[in-house]
Scaffold this motif. Structure first.
Motif, PDB file in Angstrom:
ATOM      1  N   ASP A   1      51.360  36.842  51.184  1.00 16.55           N
ATOM      2  CA  ASP A   1      51.219  36.026  52.394  1.00 16.55           C
ATOM      3  C   ASP A   1      50.586  34.667  52.099  1.00 16.55           C
ATOM      4  N   ARG A   2      49.870  34.574  50.987  1.00 15.49           N
ATOM      5  CA  ARG A   2      49.186  33.321  50.634  1.00 15.49           C
ATOM      6  C   ARG A   2      50.041  32.431  49.743  1.00 15.49           C
ATOM      7  N   GLY A   3      51.264  32.891  49.397  1.00 12.61           N
ATOM      8  CA  GLY A   3      52.162  32.107  48.556  1.00 12.61           C
ATOM      9  C   GLY A   3      51.996  32.367  47.074  1.00 12.61           C
ATOM     10  N   SER A   4      51.116  33.303  46.700  1.00 13.96           N
ATOM     11  CA  SER A   4      50.930  33.634  45.277  1.00 13.96           C
ATOM     12  C   SER A   4      52.071  34.527  44.786  1.00 13.96           C
ATOM     13  N   GLU A   5      52.312  34.473  43.463  1.00 10.38           N
ATOM     14  CA  GLU A   5      53.446  35.208  42.881  1.00 10.38           C
ATOM     15  C   GLU A   5      52.999  36.192  41.809  1.00 10.38           C
TER      16      GLU A   5
ATOM     17  N   ARG B   1      48.331  30.847  44.443  1.00  9.72           N
ATOM     18  CA  ARG B   1      48.549  29.661  45.282  1.00  9.72           C
ATOM     19  C   ARG B   1      47.765  29.784  46.594  1.00  9.72           C
ATOM     20  N   ALA B   2      46.763  30.658  46.602  1.00  8.72           N
ATOM     21  CA  ALA B   2      46.021  30.932  47.835  1.00  8.72           C
ATOM     22  C   ALA B   2      45.040  29.812  48.142  1.00  8.72           C
ATOM     23  N   ALA B   3      45.098  29.302  49.361  1.00  8.72           N
ATOM     24  CA  ALA B   3      44.176  28.248  49.791  1.00  8.72           C
ATOM     25  C   ALA B   3      42.740  28.760  49.721  1.00  8.72           C
TER      26      ALA B   3
ATOM     27  N   PHE C   1      40.911  29.069  47.042  1.00  3.15           N
ATOM     28  CA  PHE C   1      40.552  29.672  45.752  1.00  3.15           C
ATOM     29  C   PHE C   1      40.813  28.667  44.638  1.00  3.15           C
ATOM     30  N   GLN C   2      40.208  28.938  43.497  1.00  3.86           N
ATOM     31  CA  GLN C   2      40.392  28.095  42.308  1.00  3.86           C
ATOM     32  C   GLN C   2      41.538  28.660  41.449  1.00  3.86           C
ATOM     33  N   CYS C   3      41.664  28.092  40.240  1.00  2.03           N
ATOM     34  CA  CYS C   3      42.672  28.575  39.265  1.00  2.03           C
ATOM     35  C   CYS C   3      44.069  28.672  39.878  1.00  2.03           C
TER      36      CYS C   3
ATOM     37  N   ARG D   1      42.333  38.381  34.895  1.00  2.28           N
ATOM     38  CA  ARG D   1      41.124  37.641  34.524  1.00  2.28           C
ATOM     39  C   ARG D   1      41.484  36.152  34.619  1.00  2.28           C
ATOM     40  N   TRP D   2      40.746  35.425  35.452  1.00  3.72           N
ATOM     41  CA  TRP D   2      41.101  34.040  35.765  1.00  3.72           C
ATOM     42  C   TRP D   2      40.540  33.091  34.699  1.00  3.72           C
ATOM     43  N   LYS D   3      41.101  33.205  33.529  1.00  8.53           N
ATOM     44  CA  LYS D   3      40.679  32.361  32.413  1.00  8.53           C
ATOM     45  C   LYS D   3      41.905  31.978  31.599  1.00  8.53           C
TER      46      LYS D   3
HETATM   47  C1  BTN Z   1      38.940  32.337  41.783  1.00  7.22           C
HETATM   48  O1  BTN Z   1      39.008  31.572  42.777  1.00  7.22           O
HETATM   49  O2  BTN Z   1      37.844  32.721  41.329  1.00  7.22           O
HETATM   50  C2  BTN Z   1      40.187  32.743  41.058  1.00  7.22           C
HETATM   51  C3  BTN Z   1      41.401  32.857  41.906  1.00  7.22           C
HETATM   52  C4  BTN Z   1      41.340  34.039  42.860  1.00  7.22           C
HETATM   53  C5  BTN Z   1      42.570  34.116  43.757  1.00  7.22           C
HETATM   54  C6  BTN Z   1      42.474  35.248  44.770  1.00  7.22           C
HETATM   55  S1  BTN Z   1      42.810  36.823  44.051  1.00  7.22           S
HETATM   56  C7  BTN Z   1      42.922  37.557  45.640  1.00  7.22           C
HETATM   57  C8  BTN Z   1      43.621  36.562  46.552  1.00  7.22           C
HETATM   58  N1  BTN Z   1      45.063  36.736  46.509  1.00  7.22           N
HETATM   59  C9  BTN Z   1      45.656  35.714  45.923  1.00  7.22           C
HETATM   60  O3  BTN Z   1      46.889  35.639  45.739  1.00  7.22           O
HETATM   61  N2  BTN Z   1      44.784  34.808  45.541  1.00  7.22           N
HETATM   62  C10 BTN Z   1      43.434  35.161  45.941  1.00  7.22           C
END
Ligand code: BTN
Length: 135
Positions: free
Chosen positions: A34-38, A57-59, A61-63, A84-86
Protein backbone atom coordinates in the motif's frame (compact mmCIF):
# COMPACT_ATOMS: atom_id res chain seq x y z
CA UNK A 1 -26.57 -24.86 -27.63
CA UNK A 2 -28.81 -21.94 -26.76
CA UNK A 3 -27.62 -18.42 -26.00
CA UNK A 4 -28.00 -18.75 -22.20
CA UNK A 5 -25.87 -21.91 -22.12
CA UNK A 6 -23.22 -20.23 -24.26
CA UNK A 7 -23.08 -17.22 -21.91
CA UNK A 8 -22.81 -19.49 -18.83
CA UNK A 9 -19.98 -21.50 -20.38
CA UNK A 10 -18.23 -18.27 -21.32
CA UNK A 11 -18.53 -16.99 -17.73
CA UNK A 12 -17.16 -20.26 -16.34
CA UNK A 13 -14.15 -20.09 -18.67
CA UNK A 14 -13.53 -16.43 -17.69
CA UNK A 15 -13.63 -17.24 -13.94
CA UNK A 16 -11.40 -20.30 -14.41
CA UNK A 17 -8.80 -18.41 -16.43
CA UNK A 18 -8.73 -15.53 -13.91
CA UNK A 19 -8.19 -17.93 -11.01
CA UNK A 20 -5.58 -20.01 -12.78
CA UNK A 21 -3.65 -16.80 -13.56
CA UNK A 22 -3.57 -15.71 -9.88
CA UNK A 23 0.00 -15.16 -8.68
CA UNK A 24 1.01 -17.09 -5.54
CA UNK A 25 4.20 -16.87 -3.46
CA UNK A 26 6.58 -18.02 -6.19
CA UNK A 27 10.09 -17.29 -7.49
CA UNK A 28 10.18 -14.58 -10.13
CA UNK A 29 7.22 -12.67 -8.71
CA UNK A 30 7.07 -9.02 -7.61
CA UNK A 31 4.67 -7.67 -5.01
CA UNK A 32 3.76 -4.06 -4.21
CA UNK A 33 2.38 -2.84 -0.90
CA UNK A 34 0.00 0.00 0.00
CA UNK A 35 2.99 2.31 0.52
CA UNK A 36 4.40 1.66 -2.98
CA UNK A 37 7.28 -0.54 -1.78
CA UNK A 38 8.28 -3.60 -3.83
CA UNK A 39 9.16 -7.12 -2.74
CA UNK A 40 10.79 -9.18 -5.47
CA UNK A 41 11.18 -12.92 -4.84
CA UNK A 42 14.21 -14.28 -6.71
CA UNK A 43 14.20 -17.82 -5.35
CA UNK A 44 12.55 -20.23 -2.93
CA UNK A 45 14.56 -23.41 -2.47
CA UNK A 46 13.26 -26.89 -1.64
CA UNK A 47 13.59 -26.18 2.10
CA UNK A 48 11.57 -22.97 1.84
CA UNK A 49 14.45 -20.46 2.03
CA UNK A 50 13.44 -17.28 0.25
CA UNK A 51 15.87 -14.81 -1.34
CA UNK A 52 15.09 -11.59 -3.13
CA UNK A 53 15.15 -7.80 -2.95
CA UNK A 54 13.04 -5.09 -1.34
CA UNK A 55 12.72 -1.49 -2.53
CA UNK A 56 11.31 0.82 0.14
CA UNK A 57 9.14 3.66 -1.17
CA UNK A 58 7.15 4.30 2.02
CA UNK A 59 6.69 7.96 2.96
CA UNK A 60 8.23 8.92 6.29
CA UNK A 61 10.98 6.29 6.17
CA UNK A 62 14.63 6.41 5.17
CA UNK A 63 16.61 4.13 2.81
CA UNK A 64 14.31 4.81 -0.15
CA UNK A 65 14.54 3.64 -3.75
CA UNK A 66 17.42 1.15 -3.42
CA UNK A 67 17.07 -2.64 -3.71
CA UNK A 68 18.08 -4.26 -0.39
CA UNK A 69 18.61 -8.01 -0.03
CA UNK A 70 15.70 -9.97 1.47
CA UNK A 71 16.02 -13.30 3.23
CA UNK A 72 13.12 -15.33 4.54
CA UNK A 73 11.07 -18.46 4.66
CA UNK A 74 8.01 -19.81 2.93
CA UNK A 75 5.88 -22.56 4.49
CA UNK A 76 2.88 -23.25 2.26
CA UNK A 77 0.89 -20.02 2.30
CA UNK A 78 2.88 -18.65 5.27
CA UNK A 79 5.77 -16.25 4.73
CA UNK A 80 8.38 -14.48 6.84
CA UNK A 81 11.12 -12.20 5.48
CA UNK A 82 13.61 -9.63 6.74
CA UNK A 83 15.61 -6.69 5.44
CA UNK A 84 18.68 -5.11 7.00
CA UNK A 85 18.62 -1.49 5.81
CA UNK A 86 22.30 -1.17 5.02
CA UNK A 87 23.94 -0.75 1.61
CA UNK A 88 27.25 0.57 0.30
CA UNK A 89 25.61 4.02 -0.01
CA UNK A 90 23.41 4.28 3.06
CA UNK A 91 23.15 2.73 6.51
CA UNK A 92 19.80 3.32 8.23
CA UNK A 93 20.88 1.24 11.25
CA UNK A 94 17.58 -0.64 11.22
CA UNK A 95 16.06 -4.04 10.43
CA UNK A 96 12.49 -4.97 9.47
CA UNK A 97 10.85 -8.40 9.71
CA UNK A 98 7.49 -9.16 8.13
CA UNK A 99 5.34 -12.23 8.86
CA UNK A 100 2.08 -13.09 7.23
CA UNK A 101 0.25 -15.25 4.76
CA UNK A 102 -1.04 -15.45 1.22
CA UNK A 103 -4.81 -15.27 0.83
CA UNK A 104 -7.11 -14.41 -2.04
CA UNK A 105 -4.38 -13.06 -4.31
CA UNK A 106 -2.56 -10.91 -1.75
CA UNK A 107 0.05 -11.22 0.98
CA UNK A 108 -1.13 -9.87 4.34
CA UNK A 109 1.66 -9.07 6.83
CA UNK A 110 2.49 -7.46 10.14
CA UNK A 111 6.00 -6.07 10.59
CA UNK A 112 8.42 -5.01 13.29
CA UNK A 113 11.09 -2.41 12.58
CA UNK A 114 13.95 -2.03 15.02
CA UNK A 115 15.86 1.23 14.63
CA UNK A 116 18.39 3.36 16.47
CA UNK A 117 16.56 6.26 18.09
CA UNK A 118 18.71 9.39 18.29
CA UNK A 119 16.78 10.89 21.23
CA UNK A 120 16.89 7.70 23.31
CA UNK A 121 20.36 6.95 21.95
CA UNK A 122 19.33 3.29 21.77
CA UNK A 123 17.18 0.83 19.84
CA UNK A 124 13.39 1.21 19.63
CA UNK A 125 10.65 -0.81 17.93
CA UNK A 126 8.05 0.40 15.46
CA UNK A 127 5.16 -1.86 14.35
CA UNK A 128 2.74 -1.86 11.46
CA UNK A 129 1.01 -3.80 8.70
CA UNK A 130 1.62 -4.12 4.96
CA UNK A 131 -0.62 -5.69 2.33
CA UNK A 132 1.06 -6.75 -0.91
CA UNK A 133 -0.56 -7.37 -4.29
CA UNK A 134 1.09 -8.71 -7.46
CA UNK A 135 2.78 -6.03 -9.56
C1 BTN B 1 14.26 2.95 8.05
O1 BTN B 1 13.57 3.98 7.85
O2 BTN B 1 14.87 2.78 9.13
C2 BTN B 1 14.45 1.94 6.96
C3 BTN B 1 13.30 1.79 6.04
C4 BTN B 1 12.09 1.14 6.70
C5 BTN B 1 10.90 1.04 5.76
C6 BTN B 1 9.67 0.47 6.44
S1 BTN B 1 9.76 -1.28 6.64
C7 BTN B 1 8.06 -1.35 7.07
C8 BTN B 1 7.33 -0.35 6.19
N1 BTN B 1 6.90 -0.97 4.94
C9 BTN B 1 7.57 -0.48 3.92
O3 BTN B 1 7.41 -0.86 2.74
N2 BTN B 1 8.44 0.43 4.30
C10 BTN B 1 8.35 0.69 5.72
Amino acid sequence: MNAVAAVLIGLCIAVWSTESAAQGIEPGTTWVNDRGSELHIDSIDKDGHLAGTYINRAAGFQCQGTPYPVIGWVEGDEIGFSVRWKSADQDCQSITSWTGYYEAGRIVTDWDLVYLDSVENGPLMYRGSDHFVPQ
